[in-house]
Design an enzyme around this catalytic site. Structure first.
Site, PDB file in Angstrom:
ATOM      1  N   SER A 142       0.840  -1.198   0.000  1.00 15.19           N
ATOM      2  CA  SER A 142       0.000   0.000   0.000  1.00 15.19           C
ATOM      3  C   SER A 142       0.874   1.246   0.000  1.00 15.19           C
ATOM      4  CB  SER A 142      -0.859  -0.011   1.268  1.00 15.19           C
ATOM      5  OG  SER A 142      -1.480   1.240   1.454  1.00 15.19           O
ATOM      6  N   TYR A 200      -1.476  -0.703  10.625  1.00 15.85           N
ATOM      7  CA  TYR A 200      -1.733  -1.301   9.305  1.00 15.85           C
ATOM      8  C   TYR A 200      -0.552  -1.064   8.363  1.00 15.85           C
ATOM      9  CZ  TYR A 200      -3.495  -1.751   4.562  1.00 15.85           C
ATOM     10  OH  TYR A 200      -3.630  -2.087   3.242  1.00 15.85           O
ATOM     11  N   LYS A 258       2.326  -3.752   6.563  1.00 19.40           N
ATOM     12  CA  LYS A 258       2.675  -3.843   5.132  1.00 19.40           C
ATOM     13  C   LYS A 258       4.172  -3.651   4.947  1.00 19.40           C
ATOM     14  CE  LYS A 258      -1.362  -4.701   3.391  1.00 19.40           C
ATOM     15  NZ  LYS A 258      -1.636  -5.996   2.769  1.00 19.40           N
TER      16      LYS A 258
HETATM   17  P1  NAD Z   1     -10.916  -7.164   1.046  1.00 19.63           P
HETATM   18  O1  NAD Z   1     -11.121  -7.170   2.517  1.00 19.63           O
HETATM   19  O2  NAD Z   1     -12.072  -6.908   0.158  1.00 19.63           O
HETATM   20  O3  NAD Z   1     -10.254  -8.547   0.597  1.00 19.63           O
HETATM   21  C1  NAD Z   1      -9.435  -9.310   1.444  1.00 19.63           C
HETATM   22  C2  NAD Z   1      -9.890 -10.750   1.352  1.00 19.63           C
HETATM   23  O4  NAD Z   1      -9.058 -11.545   2.220  1.00 19.63           O
HETATM   24  C3  NAD Z   1     -11.330 -10.957   1.829  1.00 19.63           C
HETATM   25  O5  NAD Z   1     -12.021 -11.778   0.907  1.00 19.63           O
HETATM   26  C4  NAD Z   1     -11.183 -11.645   3.175  1.00 19.63           C
HETATM   27  O6  NAD Z   1     -12.274 -12.517   3.454  1.00 19.63           O
HETATM   28  C5  NAD Z   1      -9.881 -12.389   2.990  1.00 19.63           C
HETATM   29  N1  NAD Z   1      -9.150 -12.651   4.235  1.00 19.63           N
HETATM   30  C6  NAD Z   1      -8.927 -11.800   5.264  1.00 19.63           C
HETATM   31  N2  NAD Z   1      -8.221 -12.425   6.230  1.00 19.63           N
HETATM   32  C7  NAD Z   1      -7.982 -13.693   5.800  1.00 19.63           C
HETATM   33  C8  NAD Z   1      -7.314 -14.802   6.342  1.00 19.63           C
HETATM   34  N3  NAD Z   1      -6.739 -14.750   7.562  1.00 19.63           N
HETATM   35  N4  NAD Z   1      -7.269 -15.949   5.631  1.00 19.63           N
HETATM   36  C9  NAD Z   1      -7.841 -16.018   4.411  1.00 19.63           C
HETATM   37  N5  NAD Z   1      -8.512 -15.000   3.845  1.00 19.63           N
HETATM   38  C10 NAD Z   1      -8.580 -13.844   4.532  1.00 19.63           C
HETATM   39  O7  NAD Z   1      -9.730  -6.125   0.745  1.00 19.63           O
HETATM   40  P2  NAD Z   1      -9.231  -5.520  -0.623  1.00 19.63           P
HETATM   41  O8  NAD Z   1      -9.617  -4.100  -0.667  1.00 19.63           O
HETATM   42  O9  NAD Z   1      -9.565  -6.419  -1.741  1.00 19.63           O
HETATM   43  O10 NAD Z   1      -7.666  -5.562  -0.349  1.00 19.63           O
HETATM   44  C11 NAD Z   1      -6.873  -6.671  -0.723  1.00 19.63           C
HETATM   45  C12 NAD Z   1      -5.449  -6.451  -0.243  1.00 19.63           C
HETATM   46  O11 NAD Z   1      -4.964  -5.216  -0.752  1.00 19.63           O
HETATM   47  C13 NAD Z   1      -5.307  -6.348   1.284  1.00 19.63           C
HETATM   48  O12 NAD Z   1      -4.115  -7.005   1.659  1.00 19.63           O
HETATM   49  C14 NAD Z   1      -5.201  -4.862   1.540  1.00 19.63           C
HETATM   50  O13 NAD Z   1      -4.463  -4.570   2.692  1.00 19.63           O
HETATM   51  C15 NAD Z   1      -4.472  -4.394   0.290  1.00 19.63           C
HETATM   52  N6  NAD Z   1      -4.733  -2.987  -0.048  1.00 19.63           N
HETATM   53  C16 NAD Z   1      -6.021  -2.543  -0.179  1.00 19.63           C
HETATM   54  C17 NAD Z   1      -6.270  -1.208  -0.464  1.00 19.63           C
HETATM   55  C18 NAD Z   1      -7.671  -0.679  -0.552  1.00 19.63           C
HETATM   56  O14 NAD Z   1      -7.845   0.530  -0.394  1.00 19.63           O
HETATM   57  N7  NAD Z   1      -8.688  -1.500  -0.802  1.00 19.63           N
HETATM   58  C19 NAD Z   1      -5.191  -0.330  -0.658  1.00 19.63           C
HETATM   59  C20 NAD Z   1      -3.897  -0.822  -0.530  1.00 19.63           C
HETATM   60  C21 NAD Z   1      -3.666  -2.153  -0.230  1.00 19.63           C
HETATM   61  C1  WQD Z   2      -9.643   9.777   0.783  1.00 19.43           C
HETATM   62  C2  WQD Z   2      -9.879  11.259   1.013  1.00 19.43           C
HETATM   63  C3  WQD Z   2     -10.175  11.828   3.331  1.00 19.43           C
HETATM   64  C4  WQD Z   2     -13.968   9.655   3.803  1.00 19.43           C
HETATM   65  C5  WQD Z   2      -7.050   4.738   3.038  1.00 19.43           C
HETATM   66  C6  WQD Z   2      -5.974   4.020   3.805  1.00 19.43           C
HETATM   67  C7  WQD Z   2      -4.921   3.506   2.876  1.00 19.43           C
HETATM   68  C8  WQD Z   2      -5.514   2.681   1.739  1.00 19.43           C
HETATM   69  C9  WQD Z   2      -6.664   3.370   1.086  1.00 19.43           C
HETATM   70  C10 WQD Z   2      -5.334   0.355   2.275  1.00 19.43           C
HETATM   71  C11 WQD Z   2      -9.125  11.807   2.226  1.00 19.43           C
HETATM   72  C12 WQD Z   2     -11.443  12.121   2.546  1.00 19.43           C
HETATM   73  C13 WQD Z   2     -12.797  10.193   3.297  1.00 19.43           C
HETATM   74  C14 WQD Z   2     -15.030  10.509   4.195  1.00 19.43           C
HETATM   75  C15 WQD Z   2     -13.699  12.401   3.500  1.00 19.43           C
HETATM   76  N1  WQD Z   2      -6.012   1.436   2.195  1.00 19.43           N
HETATM   77  N2  WQD Z   2     -12.678  11.566   3.141  1.00 19.43           N
HETATM   78  N3  WQD Z   2     -14.849  11.860   4.023  1.00 19.43           N
HETATM   79  O1  WQD Z   2      -7.242   7.812   3.716  1.00 19.43           O
HETATM   80  O2  WQD Z   2      -6.251   8.054   1.400  1.00 19.43           O
HETATM   81  O3  WQD Z   2      -6.454   5.829   2.378  1.00 19.43           O
HETATM   82  O4  WQD Z   2      -7.587   3.850   2.056  1.00 19.43           O
HETATM   83  O5  WQD Z   2      -4.171   0.188   2.095  1.00 19.43           O
HETATM   84  O6  WQD Z   2      -4.037   2.757   3.639  1.00 19.43           O
HETATM   85  O7  WQD Z   2      -5.394   4.924   4.739  1.00 19.43           O
HETATM   86  O8  WQD Z   2      -8.510   6.997   1.655  1.00 19.43           O
HETATM   87  O9  WQD Z   2     -10.855   6.962   0.943  1.00 19.43           O
HETATM   88  O10 WQD Z   2     -10.323   7.071   3.422  1.00 19.43           O
HETATM   89  O11 WQD Z   2      -9.887   9.063   1.991  1.00 19.43           O
HETATM   90  O12 WQD Z   2     -13.588  13.636   3.383  1.00 19.43           O
HETATM   91  O13 WQD Z   2     -16.064  10.070   4.684  1.00 19.43           O
HETATM   92  O14 WQD Z   2     -11.263  11.469   1.303  1.00 19.43           O
HETATM   93  O15 WQD Z   2      -9.952  12.818   4.305  1.00 19.43           O
HETATM   94  O16 WQD Z   2      -8.735  13.135   1.904  1.00 19.43           O
HETATM   95  P1  WQD Z   2      -7.083   7.290   2.365  1.00 19.43           P
HETATM   96  P2  WQD Z   2      -9.976   7.456   2.033  1.00 19.43           P
END
Ligand code: NAD
Ligand code: WQD
Length: 337
Positions: free
Chosen positions: A124, A148, A152
């Site tokens: 991330s 978190y 990562k």
């Molecule tokens: P998500 O929660 O939709 O998907 C994660 C999946 O993993 C789910 O289906 C959940 O049931 C499964 N899971 C969780 N714990 C588990 C375990 N212990 N064993 C087996 N399965 C398990 O999340 P996502 O948004 O699809 O994110 C996927 C990956 O990408 C995550 O590692 C997350 O940290 C990373 N990521 C997400 C974002 C985002 O904003 N969505 C941003 C950066 C990184």
């Molecule tokens: C985006 C913008 C908020 C909600 C998070 C995690 C990051 C990654 C992605 C996993 C910001 C503003 C948000 C609301 C708002 N996840 N906002 N009202 O914070 O960039 O990232 O999700 O890896 O680790 O930190 O994303 O979508 O929460 O916010 O004004 O109700 O929207 O302040 O400027 P963020 P976000």
């Protein structure tokens, strides 16, 4: 290729399954459905010619991993499974270290036992922390400000050490802000409870589930005062995994890549795009800043563009249109097939 996808029923994983199946890969999904539903897999099958092998289980369970590895013999793993809520990670740090770091360790150990040498990891942009300069490139120092983010960063370090020998490869994809949904409106993001993230919150306001969007501060040092982020369409993100798989086959060692568009958009711009896509008004109320938020984030994706041959192709309108189509067709998420 035979590809194991952990967390394949999740938001990003499900879109990646569709891309992998379209290319004819053999896919096995390991998911415990702690944040997803088996219905997702039915829908992936509806959208694809191929089928996945589904193993319901926890990535930390050595017996499950051992049996899966011996039966399926993956040539590569895409590791999505993990916990991802920043606020919750501060309240439940041990769960986050256990699932995200220990889960990665156990997975690598199980891969070693069957000689599986290639992994694509969901990292991330949050690993960078407060920007020292923007756009972030991959050489930007890592200084995550949440548990978190630290899970990562630690996982990245473990993966880099693991990939240091014996023809192994670990591709660390640092996602920026994934948004949007599949063009079919059959796959998308369905948070459990009030959304933490901006786009799903806006979508729930648009369908009348929530009264208004709280805009977390409009006094940032940005053109309209609201926070700016590099939003990336989830289908572009899914395709980055396919490109990373090819790269992992050709290359050894570890490499991090920013996966973003290289542009950043404000909260107000996101609201305006969603209003245009949906024809709905999104009532907004400016509140105080959210703790831990930074003003702006933006990727320099040039390394991924060059080395992976990957570029984001969806624009803001695609993001807003697809998110609206998904939300309006599935107001209760994956409640039915
Ligand atoms: P998500 O929660 O939709 O998907 C994660 C999946 O993993 C789910 O289906 C959940 O049931 C499964 N899971 C969780 N714990 C588990 C375990 N212990 N064993 C087996 N399965 C398990 O999340 P996502 O948004 O699809 O994110 C996927 C990956 O990408 C995550 O590692 C997350 O940290 C990373 N990521 C997400 C974002 C985002 O904003 N969505 C941003 C950066 C990184
Ligand atoms: C985006 C913008 C908020 C909600 C998070 C995690 C990051 C990654 C992605 C996993 C910001 C503003 C948000 C609301 C708002 N996840 N906002 N009202 O914070 O960039 O990232 O999700 O890896 O680790 O930190 O994303 O979508 O929460 O916010 O004004 O109700 O929207 O302040 O400027 P963020 P976000």
């Amino acid at each position: 290729m035979r590809v194991l996808v952990t967390g394949g029923a999740g938001y990003i994983g499900s879109h990646t399954l569709v891309e992998l199946l379209a290319l004819g890969h053999d896919v096995c999904v390991l998911d415990d459905f702690s944040n997803s539903s088996p219905v997702v897999i039915d829908r992936v099958h509806d959208l694809s010619n191929g089928r996945v092998i589904l193993v319901e289980g926890d990535v930390r369970n050595d017996d499950t991993l051992k049996a899966l590895m011996q039966d399926f013999r993956p040539e590569a793993v895409i590791h999505f499974a993990g916990l991802k809520a920043v606020g919750e990670s501060m309240a439940r740090p041990i769960s986050y270290y256990d699932v995200n770091v220990n889960g990665t360790l156990r997975l690598l150990r199980a891969m070693d036992k069957v000689g599986c040498k290639k992994i694509i990891f969901s990292s991330s942009a949050t690993v960078y922390g407060e920007p020292q300069y923007l756009p972030y490139d991959e050489a930007h120092p890592l200084n995550p400000t949440s548990v978190y983010g630290r899970t990562k960063m630690m996982s990245e370090q473990i993966l880099a050490d693991w990939a240091g020998s014996d023809g192994r490869a670990a591709i660390l994809l640092r996602y920026f802000n994934p948004v949007g949904a599949h063009a079919s409106a059959r796959l998308g993001e369905h948070p459990d409870g009030p959304p933490n993230n901006l786009m799903p919150f806006i979508a729930q306001v648009a369908i009348g589930k929530r009264a208004r969007l709280a805009v977390f501060g409009d006094d940032y040092d940005t053109p309209d005062g609201t926070g700016k982020r590099d939003y990336i369409h989830v289908v572009d993100l899914a395709r980055a995994h396919v490109s990373a798989l090819d790269y992992a086959v050709e290359n050894n060692g570890s490499q991090a890549f920013n996966i973003g568009t290289g542009a950043s958009l404000s909260v107000r711009e996101m609201v305006a795009a969603f209003e245009a896509a949906s024809g709905k008004t999104i009532p907004c109320e400016v509140t105080k800043r959210r703790e831990g938020d930074i003003a702006s984030m933006q990727a320099d994706p040039s390394l991924a563009n060059e080395k992976l041959g990957w570029t984001a192709t969806h624009d803001l309108n695609d993001m807003a249109q697809s998110a609206w189509a998904w939300q309006s067709a599935n107001p209760d998420g994956y409640s039915k097939s």
